[in-house]
Design a protein around this motif. Sequence first.
Motif, PDB file in Angstrom:
ATOM      1  N   GLU A   1      33.230  30.677  47.473  1.00 17.59           N
ATOM      2  CA  GLU A   1      34.314  30.407  47.334  1.00 17.59           C
ATOM      3  C   GLU A   1      34.512  30.619  46.044  1.00 17.59           C
ATOM      4  O   GLU A   1      34.639  29.174  45.461  1.00 17.59           O
ATOM      5  N   TRP A   2      35.403  31.384  45.446  1.00 17.14           N
ATOM      6  CA  TRP A   2      36.350  31.456  44.108  1.00 17.14           C
ATOM      7  C   TRP A   2      37.307  31.772  44.085  1.00 17.14           C
ATOM      8  O   TRP A   2      37.401  32.718  44.622  1.00 17.14           O
ATOM      9  N   MET A   3      38.300  30.574  43.801  1.00 21.07           N
ATOM     10  CA  MET A   3      40.045  30.457  43.732  1.00 21.07           C
ATOM     11  C   MET A   3      39.689  30.230  42.367  1.00 21.07           C
ATOM     12  O   MET A   3      40.125  29.824  41.181  1.00 21.07           O
ATOM     13  N   TRP A   4      41.504  31.894  41.907  1.00 19.45           N
ATOM     14  CA  TRP A   4      42.180  31.923  40.875  1.00 19.45           C
ATOM     15  C   TRP A   4      43.239  31.468  40.891  1.00 19.45           C
ATOM     16  O   TRP A   4      43.896  32.280  41.442  1.00 19.45           O
TER      17      TRP A   4
ATOM     18  N   LEU B   1      42.065  26.405  37.367  1.00 21.03           N
ATOM     19  CA  LEU B   1      43.007  26.515  37.150  1.00 21.03           C
ATOM     20  C   LEU B   1      44.449  27.087  36.343  1.00 21.03           C
ATOM     21  O   LEU B   1      45.333  26.564  36.252  1.00 21.03           O
ATOM     22  N   GLY B   2      44.394  28.160  36.462  1.00 25.26           N
ATOM     23  CA  GLY B   2      45.312  29.107  35.631  1.00 25.26           C
ATOM     24  C   GLY B   2      44.519  29.240  34.413  1.00 25.26           C
ATOM     25  O   GLY B   2      44.008  28.476  33.572  1.00 25.26           O
ATOM     26  N   ASP B   3      45.244  30.272  33.550  1.00 25.33           N
ATOM     27  CA  ASP B   3      44.680  30.702  32.408  1.00 25.33           C
ATOM     28  C   ASP B   3      43.703  31.209  32.181  1.00 25.33           C
ATOM     29  O   ASP B   3      42.939  30.714  30.966  1.00 25.33           O
ATOM     30  N   SER B   4      42.877  31.800  33.157  1.00 26.40           N
ATOM     31  CA  SER B   4      42.039  32.053  32.906  1.00 26.40           C
ATOM     32  C   SER B   4      41.205  33.180  32.482  1.00 26.40           C
ATOM     33  O   SER B   4      40.635  33.676  31.456  1.00 26.40           O
ATOM     34  N   PHE B   5      42.404  34.256  31.922  1.00 24.53           N
ATOM     35  CA  PHE B   5      42.023  35.180  31.051  1.00 24.53           C
ATOM     36  C   PHE B   5      43.430  35.046  30.067  1.00 24.53           C
ATOM     37  O   PHE B   5      44.676  34.599  30.500  1.00 24.53           O
ATOM     38  N   HIS B   6      43.302  34.887  28.894  1.00 21.43           N
ATOM     39  CA  HIS B   6      44.283  35.118  28.402  1.00 21.43           C
ATOM     40  C   HIS B   6      45.976  36.090  28.392  1.00 21.43           C
ATOM     41  O   HIS B   6      46.702  35.511  27.920  1.00 21.43           O
ATOM     42  N   ASP B   7      45.486  37.050  28.877  1.00 19.75           N
ATOM     43  CA  ASP B   7      47.219  38.067  28.995  1.00 19.75           C
ATOM     44  C   ASP B   7      46.258  39.083  29.245  1.00 19.75           C
ATOM     45  O   ASP B   7      45.039  39.401  29.881  1.00 19.75           O
ATOM     46  N   LYS B   8      47.364  39.768  30.061  1.00 19.10           N
ATOM     47  CA  LYS B   8      47.264  41.375  31.059  1.00 19.10           C
ATOM     48  C   LYS B   8      46.156  42.586  30.607  1.00 19.10           C
ATOM     49  O   LYS B   8      45.459  42.786  31.745  1.00 19.10           O
ATOM     50  N   HIS B   9      45.854  42.599  29.329  1.00 19.28           N
ATOM     51  CA  HIS B   9      44.826  43.204  28.450  1.00 19.28           C
ATOM     52  C   HIS B   9      43.695  42.887  28.693  1.00 19.28           C
ATOM     53  O   HIS B   9      42.864  43.771  27.885  1.00 19.28           O
ATOM     54  N   SER B  10      43.187  41.683  28.720  1.00 22.70           N
ATOM     55  CA  SER B  10      41.722  41.118  28.833  1.00 22.70           C
ATOM     56  C   SER B  10      40.990  41.991  28.930  1.00 22.70           C
ATOM     57  O   SER B  10      39.659  41.642  27.861  1.00 22.70           O
TER      58      SER B  10
END
Length: 234
Positions: free
Chosen positions: A120-123, A90-99
């Motif tokens: 199914e995996w929903m990001w 449910l969001g903020d799965s990755f801490h930043d765009k360079h993770s």
Amino acid sequence: MAITDAWLTEKVSQRHITITKYADYLWLLDARGVAYLPACDWLIVSDLHLEKGSYLRSYANPLPSLDSTATLKRLESIIDDYQPLRVISLGDSFHDKHSMSRMTIEDRQHLCRLVDKVKEWMWVEGNHDPDLPEGIPGTPCFEIVLDNMVFRHEPEMSEKRAQVIGHYHPKKRTTVTRRRYSGKCFTNNKNLFVMPAFGQFTGGLDIDEDVMLTLLPKPTRQVFMFCDGIIFKI
């Protein structure tokens, strides 16, 4: 769906899981920080913040870069228990765009294997990760609708449907028989359900802070706190 009546009865009796109702659905709230909807066979997790450790280390914070490994191992154990049809992150799965550029090859492969375990995996996109990193399986989306309920990262204040969100990392302090406890929590009223943060290095916002009280005033909310593998309503 892999859970059985016997397994669920044991987990509830040990207070590893509690059952609640929200938006006309029964929810299983797991003391490991996830929620499960038996009617849909959906597992909900929020705010993994993968690679937060390496992000903080790049700013000279003395933290080990092991949070992604620990987070993925904990999540895999939960997925093995429930074997859900769908996982919603449910969001903020990755801490930043360079993770992903900082993630080890082993953790990247582990993440891909984990996603491939379920049908199914929903990001759901968050404020930290508006775009799914290249090469990661699963389906990116802004929100997911189930009947009169919508899953998204942050609340829409004009929304008339029941909302399930992350973003706020709710936590709570309480005293039970003169002992003080502090832990992450699920909290909700009839219109809003806020998931706890799952990531290894995620902090929290006390639900008695003004921003949380604006969303969920004390008279309207219920709170399920978890600590040391136990979940209880306070």
